[in-house]
Scaffold this motif. Structure first.
Motif, PDB file in Angstrom:
ATOM      1  N   ILE A 232       0.849  -1.193   0.000  1.00  0.00           N
ATOM      2  CA  ILE A 232       0.000   0.000   0.000  1.00  0.00           C
ATOM      3  C   ILE A 232       0.884   1.242   0.000  1.00  0.00           C
ATOM      4  O   ILE A 232       1.839   1.338   0.781  1.00  0.00           O
ATOM      5  N   SER A 233       0.552   2.175  -0.864  1.00  0.00           N
ATOM      6  CA  SER A 233       1.322   3.415  -0.994  1.00  0.00           C
ATOM      7  C   SER A 233       1.110   4.319   0.216  1.00  0.00           C
ATOM      8  O   SER A 233       0.250   4.050   1.068  1.00  0.00           O
ATOM      9  N   PRO A 234       1.851   5.426   0.291  1.00  0.00           N
ATOM     10  CA  PRO A 234       1.537   6.437   1.312  1.00  0.00           C
ATOM     11  C   PRO A 234       0.124   6.979   1.087  1.00  0.00           C
ATOM     12  O   PRO A 234      -0.458   6.810   0.009  1.00  0.00           O
ATOM     13  N   LEU A 235      -0.407   7.639   2.084  1.00  0.00           N
ATOM     14  CA  LEU A 235      -1.733   8.248   1.996  1.00  0.00           C
ATOM     15  C   LEU A 235      -1.612   9.597   1.291  1.00  0.00           C
ATOM     16  O   LEU A 235      -0.731  10.397   1.612  1.00  0.00           O
ATOM     17  N   TYR A 236      -2.495   9.837   0.329  1.00  0.00           N
ATOM     18  CA  TYR A 236      -2.467  11.094  -0.425  1.00  0.00           C
ATOM     19  C   TYR A 236      -3.763  11.872  -0.212  1.00  0.00           C
ATOM     20  O   TYR A 236      -4.832  11.279  -0.055  1.00  0.00           O
ATOM     21  N   ASP A 237      -3.645  13.179  -0.244  1.00  0.00           N
ATOM     22  CA  ASP A 237      -4.819  14.044  -0.227  1.00  0.00           C
ATOM     23  C   ASP A 237      -5.200  14.291  -1.682  1.00  0.00           C
ATOM     24  O   ASP A 237      -4.647  15.157  -2.349  1.00  0.00           O
TER      25      ASP A 237
END
Length: 368
Positions: A232-237
């Motif tokens: 899972i990638s980093p969390l993005y806005d």
């Protein structure tokens, strides 16, 4: 025609505001009536008109159930007319039975041909939609959207929210897993809009989260629905920058193991560092672990597992012994052996960091 009026009255998609207009229905009704009249007594059936209608209704998007309902209404009408005419002419009941048998037999042949043609077109349209959807997902993840389609145009087409948090998920596949096809529906059902595509070695998807805190829940659902490794990638806005989210999700996937099934890029920096440059990190692990690599696999595994549990226990020997179900002196002996073989002293924080990164690289790069 009366039976067309009944169909428009009883079957929604054929109604005044439905998908099938009056002229279209009238043409279809005449063709069906001619089919029924011509086949009675002749024994011959021409299913071409049925196939034509089936293909057309599929292209119009009329549900197959509605199409079949329309024909049930139609055949009911014709059966009533035959029964009434039989009574008017005082024909023997045997004539009605013979006519009824032929009528239902030919009706079955007609509707079977219609349904087969409908399903053929519906399958083709479904494949086309899947290809188009997959292309849009690829465009969002890789920055290859068709000319004239913006990021948010694609998001709307995929029914993804225009604002909020997003992650990219990569699920490793060694074979095509039928359960993976249900991932999107399973996530949608619990409030995670997503869009997925199948690549050669992974199922990759863009998942919307209504709040950052829901990332933990997402991991639980993914783990429940798949036995494969997941990154899972980093969390993005908002939608991740072109290519970045997918790249980080794939690195996290590379770091995942059978024992550590799901790796979130931002949650385990040592694991990510260990696999970011496999060739370099493999050499690094070999150098740091030193003579430890010369041990038999079982002996090496025991020492590495002791070190892992010592890290988990916060460097406390007593807690490490509890985790390993052994005596504290056994833990101390193994840690001394680790120092002798690697030249790294766990009393020095820098040595601990070097060892931990080497252990992560050794474990995750040889987890297949």
């Amino acid at each position: 025609m009366e039976h067309c009026r009944l169909i428009r009255q009883e079957v929604g998609p054929y109604g005044a505001d439905g998908l099938v207009d009056e002229d279209d229905l009238l043409t279809e009704g005449k063709a069906h009536a001619m089919f029924m009249l011509e086949t009675l007594g002749s024994g011959s059936t021409d299913i071409a008109p049925a196939q034509q209608v089936g293909r057309k209704r599929a292209q119009q998007g009329v549900p197959l159930a509605a199409v079949m309902s329309a024909y049930r209404v139609g055949i009911r009408y014709w059966w009533e007319q035959i029964g009434r005419k039989t009574q008017e002419l005082a024909l023997p009941s045997e004539s009605l039975l013979i006519a009824g048998s032929e009528l239902w037999q030919h009706q079955a042949e007609y509707t079977e041909a219609l349904a087969a043609a409908y399903q053929e077109v519906a399958t083709e349209r479904s494949i086309e939609r899947q290809h188009a959807r997959s292309a849009l997902v690829a465009g969002l993840l890789e920055g290859s959207l068709p000319v004239g389609i913006s990021t948010w145009d694609a998001a709307r087409m995929l029914k993804l929210p225009e604002a909020g948090n997003y992650v990219v998920v990569a699920i490793g596949l060694d074979t095509i897993d039928p359960g993976i096809a249900k991932t999107e529906a399973a996530l949608e059902a619990i409030g995670f809009p997503s869009a997925w595509r199948l690549e050669a070695d992974a199922q990759v998807g863009l998942v919307a989260l209504s709040a950052a805190a829901r990332l933990t829940r997402l991991q639980e659902i993914l783990k429940h629905n798949s036995a494969h490794r997941i990154g899972i990638s980093p969390l993005y806005d908002g939608i991740p920058p072109t290519g970045e989210g997918l790249r980080y999700a794939r690195i996290a996937l590379l770091a995942a193991t059978d024992a550590d099934q799901i790796v979130v890029f931002d949650h385990n920096p040592y694991a990510i560092a260990a696999v970011s440059d496999p060739q370099t990190m493999a050499r690094y692990a070999q150098t740091v672990l030193g003579a430890l690599n010369d041990l038999s696999t079982p002996d090496k595994t025991v020492l590495l597992e002791t070190f892992r549990q010592w890290i988990t226990a916060g460097g406390t020997v007593a807690e490490t012994a509890e985790l390993l179900f052994c005596h504290p002196n056994t833990v101390r002996y193994r840690l001394r052996r680790l120092k002798e073989l690697t030249g790294r002293d766990i009393a020095r924080p820098s040595d601990v960091a070097e060892l931990w990164l080497a252990v992560e690289a050794d474990t995750r790069l040889h987890s297949d």
